[in-house]
Design an enzyme around this catalytic site. Sequence first.
Site, PDB file in Angstrom:
ATOM      1  N   GLU A 302      -0.828  -0.279  -2.354  1.00 29.86           N
ATOM      2  CA  GLU A 302       0.481   0.210  -2.207  1.00 29.86           C
ATOM      3  C   GLU A 302       0.449   1.721  -2.908  1.00 29.86           C
ATOM      4  O   GLU A 302       1.283   2.690  -2.599  1.00 29.86           O
ATOM      5  CB  GLU A 302       1.522  -0.377  -2.449  1.00 29.86           C
ATOM      6  N   HIS A 331     -20.998 -17.460  -3.531  1.00 27.92           N
ATOM      7  CA  HIS A 331     -21.545 -18.089  -2.426  1.00 27.92           C
ATOM      8  C   HIS A 331     -21.003 -17.841  -0.971  1.00 27.92           C
ATOM      9  O   HIS A 331     -20.865 -18.449  -0.027  1.00 27.92           O
ATOM     10  CB  HIS A 331     -21.531 -19.703  -2.671  1.00 27.92           C
ATOM     11  N   LYS A 445       9.583  -2.951   7.558  1.00 25.25           N
ATOM     12  CA  LYS A 445      10.793  -3.701   7.096  1.00 25.25           C
ATOM     13  C   LYS A 445      11.930  -3.080   8.203  1.00 25.25           C
ATOM     14  O   LYS A 445      12.584  -4.118   8.608  1.00 25.25           O
ATOM     15  CB  LYS A 445      11.339  -3.363   5.662  1.00 25.25           C
TER      16      LYS A 445
HETATM   17  O1  PA5 Z   1       6.239  -2.790  -4.758  1.00 26.01           O
HETATM   18  C1  PA5 Z   1       7.178  -2.579  -4.099  1.00 26.01           C
HETATM   19  O2  PA5 Z   1       8.080  -1.875  -4.314  1.00 26.01           O
HETATM   20  C2  PA5 Z   1       7.396  -3.744  -3.112  1.00 26.01           C
HETATM   21  O3  PA5 Z   1       6.105  -4.696  -2.813  1.00 26.01           O
HETATM   22  C3  PA5 Z   1       8.557  -4.342  -3.349  1.00 26.01           C
HETATM   23  O4  PA5 Z   1       8.477  -5.165  -4.528  1.00 26.01           O
HETATM   24  C4  PA5 Z   1       8.996  -5.651  -2.180  1.00 26.01           C
HETATM   25  O5  PA5 Z   1       8.900  -5.145  -0.754  1.00 26.01           O
HETATM   26  C5  PA5 Z   1      10.139  -6.405  -2.270  1.00 26.01           C
HETATM   27  O6  PA5 Z   1      11.432  -5.548  -2.434  1.00 26.01           O
HETATM   28  P1  PA5 Z   1      12.565  -5.730  -3.341  1.00 26.01           P
HETATM   29  O7  PA5 Z   1      12.531  -6.071  -4.891  1.00 26.01           O
HETATM   30  O8  PA5 Z   1      13.747  -4.839  -2.911  1.00 26.01           O
HETATM   31  O9  PA5 Z   1      13.166  -7.233  -2.575  1.00 26.01           O
END
Ligand code: PA5
Length: 475
Positions: A302, A331, A445
């Site tokens: 990310e 394996h 989302k």
């Molecule tokens: O790293 C990130 O920002 C995302 O993976 C969020 O943690 C994830 O989408 C969850 O979001 P939130 O904490 O707003 O529910």
Amino acid sequence: MKLTETRKKELRITVDYTNMTDKYLGDKGISHKTIEAHRKIARAAHAYLAENRGKDELYTGWTELPYNQDEIVADILETAKAVRKKFEYFVVLGIGGSALGPIMAFRALCHLHYNDLPRSKRKGPKFYVEDNVDPVRMKELLDVIDIKKTCFNVISKSGATSETMAQYLIISDLLKKAGENVKDHLIFTTDAARGNLVKISKELGGVKSYVLPDGVGGRFSELSPVGLLPAAVLGIDIKAMLKGAAAMDKFCKSPDLYKNPALMLATLQYIAMQDGKNINVIMPYSDNLQYVSDWFAQLWAESLGKNITLDGKPCHVGQTPVKALGVTDQHSQVQLYTEGPYDKVITFLSVGSYKEKTPIPRGCENIPDVSFLGGHTMEELIQAENVATAYALTKAGRLNYTVFLPEVNEYTLGQLLFLFEMQTAYTGAMFNIDTYNQPGVEAGKKATFALLGKPGYELQRRDLASTGSDAEFMI
Ligand code: PA5
């Protein structure tokens, strides 16, 4: 955990990048000259992070978490004590950055069959992290917990993540129907002011809440209350984790490329990526470290998978993280790593001393294929297989490096997390991208909101209706 200066030295994590270089890989390795040619970009990445540490507006607040949480830690320890006394189950509702850290720490620092142990052998309540909306999983969780004896830690920075909030709705409805005071079963970890959990807390008359600081994004949040509260409930020494992170920070602050493990790994990965090594396999030789791979995969993917630079130039950068487990995946996947395309870097996580040695008894003396194992330990076996795999990959000209943990414990895990976070931050700075945003996640989302009829997403709903499967392409 008692951390004397001698003990801290013994527990220092080290990085061995020999097998990234041409020393044994010949022309498949990275030469000293190439590393030197990247000193300038490494220096710039270092300067960028040094100047911009702890800035909420840049989302670098995570760099200060090892230092600025004394009061929060004290509060978390109090809450954890009360939770352990009152509840038999502790369930985290969260996803992505709000779940992967707690899962990783649980797996790394608790008994591998923690929930199966009797209460007298567990430091805390049974522990579950629900990071999916598979309807079967939710139903079957409810088959094994008693919600009247459960504390739910709802972790969501935004309070608007469909997965987490759907789970919240289900749980709060069940608690109400069971005649419980809902707020007594909840702890929220969320944004200070924004976010729906703040509103919900007010409506419920004040739910015990922890703040996920503004400048800390989900995937950099394990050392904030997101990770610290679940860990403390499990009896994990969170102060030692933070101390480990601070100890690693000292090394990762160094402007000297050859003394700064995060900067060196970032530089080597940056060089590798320029040469088409677009896959980063993370392979811990330890079941305890298995979910470090999941946590790291999100951090790396990310943060670095971006299509635009900070000055607006199009780019398509990033390296696909692949999760593997030593020795299990020897394996399964190692054949590909050894003989397949030259498109990978293998990151080994090796352990010096496992918490159990598990001797292998002598036996089968007439079968040499088996008897040679007797008299050794399983620790020796796993370590030998780790060394052997790194050797075989190196012989085959495959880039690999090892992060070495003398032991797996709170102090070394804290170091490891901070090392990877700093490595990610430096690599992002080298690519000149926004390491801390995730527009690609947001797009999915929003499309979910549109599909489920959230007001304000009508246009996208119409667009979605006009796309999708076409009978022409269905068999
Ligand atoms: O790293 C990130 O920002 C995302 O993976 C969020 O943690 C994830 O989408 C969850 O979001 P939130 O904490 O707003 O529910």
